[in-house]
Design an enzyme around this catalytic site. Structure first.
Site, short mmCIF file in Angstrom:
data_model
loop_
_atom_site.label_atom_id
_atom_site.label_comp_id
_atom_site.label_asym_id
_atom_site.label_seq_id
_atom_site.Cartn_x
_atom_site.Cartn_y
_atom_site.Cartn_z
N ASP A 1 43.95 18.58 128.52
CA ASP A 1 42.78 19.38 128.14
C ASP A 1 42.84 19.45 126.62
O ASP A 1 43.53 18.61 125.99
CB ASP A 1 42.81 20.78 128.79
CG ASP A 1 41.48 21.51 128.67
OD1 ASP A 1 40.54 21.15 129.39
OD2 ASP A 1 41.34 22.43 127.83
N LYS B 1 44.81 26.13 135.99
CA LYS B 1 44.76 25.80 134.56
C LYS B 1 46.01 26.36 133.92
O LYS B 1 46.55 27.37 134.38
CB LYS B 1 43.52 26.42 133.90
CG LYS B 1 43.11 25.73 132.63
CD LYS B 1 42.26 24.52 132.92
CE LYS B 1 42.00 23.69 131.70
NZ LYS B 1 40.99 22.66 131.97
P1 NDP Z 1 40.49 17.31 122.54
O1 NDP Z 1 41.62 18.15 122.12
O2 NDP Z 1 40.69 15.85 122.72
O3 NDP Z 1 39.26 17.51 121.54
C1 NDP Z 1 38.72 18.77 121.33
C2 NDP Z 1 37.61 18.67 120.32
O4 NDP Z 1 36.89 19.91 120.28
C3 NDP Z 1 38.11 18.42 118.91
O5 NDP Z 1 37.14 17.72 118.19
C4 NDP Z 1 38.28 19.85 118.39
O6 NDP Z 1 38.24 19.97 116.98
C5 NDP Z 1 37.08 20.54 118.99
N1 NDP Z 1 37.38 21.95 119.19
C6 NDP Z 1 38.39 22.48 119.93
N2 NDP Z 1 38.41 23.81 119.83
C7 NDP Z 1 37.37 24.13 119.03
C8 NDP Z 1 36.87 25.36 118.55
N3 NDP Z 1 37.41 26.53 118.91
N4 NDP Z 1 35.77 25.31 117.73
C9 NDP Z 1 35.22 24.12 117.37
N5 NDP Z 1 35.67 22.93 117.80
C10 NDP Z 1 36.73 22.93 118.61
O7 NDP Z 1 39.96 17.97 123.91
P2 NDP Z 1 39.03 17.33 125.03
O8 NDP Z 1 38.05 16.38 124.44
O9 NDP Z 1 39.89 16.90 126.14
O10 NDP Z 1 38.26 18.64 125.55
C11 NDP Z 1 36.98 19.04 125.05
C12 NDP Z 1 36.30 19.96 126.07
O11 NDP Z 1 36.13 19.23 127.30
C13 NDP Z 1 37.09 21.21 126.45
O12 NDP Z 1 36.16 22.24 126.74
C14 NDP Z 1 37.80 20.81 127.74
O13 NDP Z 1 38.13 21.92 128.54
C15 NDP Z 1 36.71 19.96 128.39
N6 NDP Z 1 37.14 19.01 129.42
C16 NDP Z 1 38.13 18.09 129.18
C17 NDP Z 1 38.49 17.20 130.16
C18 NDP Z 1 39.53 16.15 129.94
O14 NDP Z 1 39.77 15.36 130.86
N7 NDP Z 1 40.14 16.06 128.76
C19 NDP Z 1 37.86 17.21 131.49
C20 NDP Z 1 36.78 18.16 131.59
C21 NDP Z 1 36.45 19.02 130.60
P3 NDP Z 1 39.59 20.28 116.18
O15 NDP Z 1 40.35 19.00 116.22
O16 NDP Z 1 39.13 20.68 114.82
O17 NDP Z 1 40.29 21.39 116.91
O1 2IT Z 2 38.72 20.74 132.65
C1 2IT Z 2 39.12 19.75 133.30
O2 2IT Z 2 38.56 19.40 134.34
C2 2IT Z 2 40.27 19.01 132.79
N1 2IT Z 2 40.77 19.34 131.72
C3 2IT Z 2 40.85 17.87 133.57
C4 2IT Z 2 41.79 18.37 134.64
C5 2IT Z 2 42.53 17.30 135.40
O3 2IT Z 2 43.35 17.72 136.24
O4 2IT Z 2 42.32 16.11 135.20
#
Ligand code: NDP
Ligand code: 2IT
Length: 445
Positions: free
Chosen positions: A166, A126
């Site tokens: 992420d 990460k």
């Molecule tokens: P984005 O940046 O696209 O979206 C994040 C969302 O979560 C936004 O709505 C944001 O609101 C909110 N958020 C972030 N930080 C906080 C906080 N501290 N408190 C409240 N709300 C918060 O990220 P993703 O959708 O990609 O990621 C969301 C989650 O999914 C994370 O935990 C990530 O690690 C996990 N994940 C992502 C993957 C991927 O492929 N993208 C794969 C697997 C897991 P705001 O805009 O106000 O910050």
């Molecule tokens: O938390 C996760 O699994 C991710 N943010 C995606 C990682 C990736 O290599 O696609």
């Protein structure tokens, strides 16, 4: 057994002081693995857990960039290369002001077990920075990403370490980072995933985490003779994962009543429809605005500085960030009749919350299993890059769906306790065995 768990935790806490998220992630895994390890002393003898909690490599670096006013800004960049026993390091890049060693080590540690669960050959890593993309111009984001890659490029490569998106890192950021890597190395390779469709990206990668999470929950429900049709779902977040969780839920006939961001949540009792979802995608991915703006457009309620868990729902999909469901939130969800939780985010439920779900014996899918569809599809993007071809949307979706079914089966295999399935235990043991056996085979490295 308690003594052994405590001894490992004492060591982890002493060596990683002031890193509570990392301690939390390790404790959950060690607690559920210890009974299995006691039955399989070869892992204990080879100190596999002690080795797995120590990153193979931690890289920290300065990221200087110029803002639009010509002012010099300095951020800190990181890459935690946690474990490469079963494949090249793989994992996302988080750009958020809260980023620190604790958060990235917890994410890298979870990623090792998650990537193992996907059935694909990927190690765990990460990275990220305390840079905040919010409120920055495209040019500022570009200059930051270029500077970040000016250092990171030395440590990554298509057979070494393959970063991805992420929180705060989406298609725009991956584009700028890829461009800079290509310039520095003079190589067009699959060094990052989540790329644009015209330059090596895979169809379905944007959808994959959300779709995969819904596929996983569908499998859990099937075991009980249930389906998603008509189920009321509370989703948190409104970024990549939340957006495509909602899309797949709508396909399968569920009703989604909430979405949120860090300012608050919207509650649409009538259910968010496809038209409204399109509006959320435009708001978050193009206009880069706040979720409260949707409340006006959808004529629904908005709760400032609140989380969606007080809303009555059948299924919760926490898809924002770590520790967003407290013990109290979990109690309210259970009291309101919630039957399942599918974690789109990484470690969104606190240990107190997990214990509430487990005591209530509801179906609880931990992030490392439920959200593995994202990195799994990254793995599929790597395969397509290596073969220099691209699969159709249907082909990638079929593979993603099969992988989520396989992860579910594997969790059941290791997590079944009579009628109840402990998915935490199932995911931790299933993910661990493959990595541990590879480490045993490869000797003390
Ligand atoms: P984005 O940046 O696209 O979206 C994040 C969302 O979560 C936004 O709505 C944001 O609101 C909110 N958020 C972030 N930080 C906080 C906080 N501290 N408190 C409240 N709300 C918060 O990220 P993703 O959708 O990609 O990621 C969301 C989650 O999914 C994370 O935990 C990530 O690690 C996990 N994940 C992502 C993957 C991927 O492929 N993208 C794969 C697997 C897991 P705001 O805009 O106000 O910050
Ligand atoms: O938390 C996760 O699994 C991710 N943010 C995606 C990682 C990736 O290599 O696609």
């Amino acid at each position: 057994m308690k003594n052994k768990i405590q001894a490992i935790m004492d060591m982890v806490i002493a060596k990683n002081q002031g890193e509570p998220e990392f301690h939390q992630a390790v404790r959950e895994v060690v607690e559920s693995l210890m009974p299995f390890i006691e039955k399989n002393p070869k892992y204990e003898k080879a100190k596999i857990i002690e080795r797995m909690v120590e990153p193979e490599r931690v890289i920290m670096f300065r990221v200087p960039w110029l803002d639009d006013q010509g002012e010099i800004r300095i951020n800190r960049g990181y890459r935690i290369q946690m474990n490469s026993a079963i494949g090249p390091y793989k994992g996302g890049i988080r750009l958020h002001p809260s980023v620190n060693l604790s958060i990235l080590k917890f994410l890298a540690f979870e990623q090792v077990l998650k990537n193992s669960l996907t059935t694909l050959p990927m190690g765990g890593a990460k990275g990220g920075s305390d840079f905040d993309p919010k409120g920055k111009s495209d040019n500022e984001v570009m200059r930051f990403c270029q500077s970040f890659m000016n250092e990171l490029f030395r440590y990554i490569g298509p057979d070494t370490d393959v970063p991805a998106g992420d929180i705060g890192t989406g298609g725009r950021e991956i584009g700028y980072m890829f461009g800079q890597y290509k310039k520095l190395r003079n190589e067009f390779t699959g060094v990052l995933t989540g790329k644009g469709l015209g330059w090596g990206g895979s169809l379905m990668r944007p959808e994959a985490t959300g779709y995969g999470c819904v596929y996983f929950v569908e499998e859990m429900l099937k075991m009980k003779g249930e389906s998603l049709k008509g189920k009321i779902c509370a989703v948190s977040g409104s970024g990549n994962v939340a957006q495509y969780t909602v899309e797949k839920l709508l396909h399968l006939g569920a009703k989604v009543v909430t979405l949120s961001d860090s300012d608050g949540f919207i509650y649409d009792a009538g259910g968010i429809d496809h038209k409204e979802l399109k509006c959320v995608l435009d708001l978050k991915n193009v206009r880069r605005g706040r979720i409260k703006e949707c409340a006006k457009e959808f004529k629904c309620e908005y709760f400032e500085k609140k989380k969606p868990w007080q809303i009555k729902c059948d299924i919760a999909f926490p898809s924002a960030t770590q520790n967003e469901i407290s013990g109290e939130d979990a109690k309210i969800l259970v009291k309101n009749g919630c039957i399942a939780v599918g974690e789109g985010a990484n470690m969104p439920t606190t240990p107190e919350g997990i214990s509430v779900f487990q005591k209530a014996k509801i179906m609880y899918a931990p992030g490392k299993a439920a959200n593995a569809g994202g990195v799994a599809t990254s793995g599929l993007e790597m395969s397509q890059n290596s073969m220099r071809l691209s699969w159709t949307r249907e082909e990638v979706d079929r593979r993603l769906h099969d992988i989520m079914i396989a992860i579910h089966e594997n969790c059941v295999k290791f997590g079944q306790e009579g009628k109840y399935i402990d998915y935490v235990k199932g995911a931790n043991i299933a993910g661990f065995v493959k990595v541990a056996d590879a480490m045993l085979a490869q000797g003390l490295v």
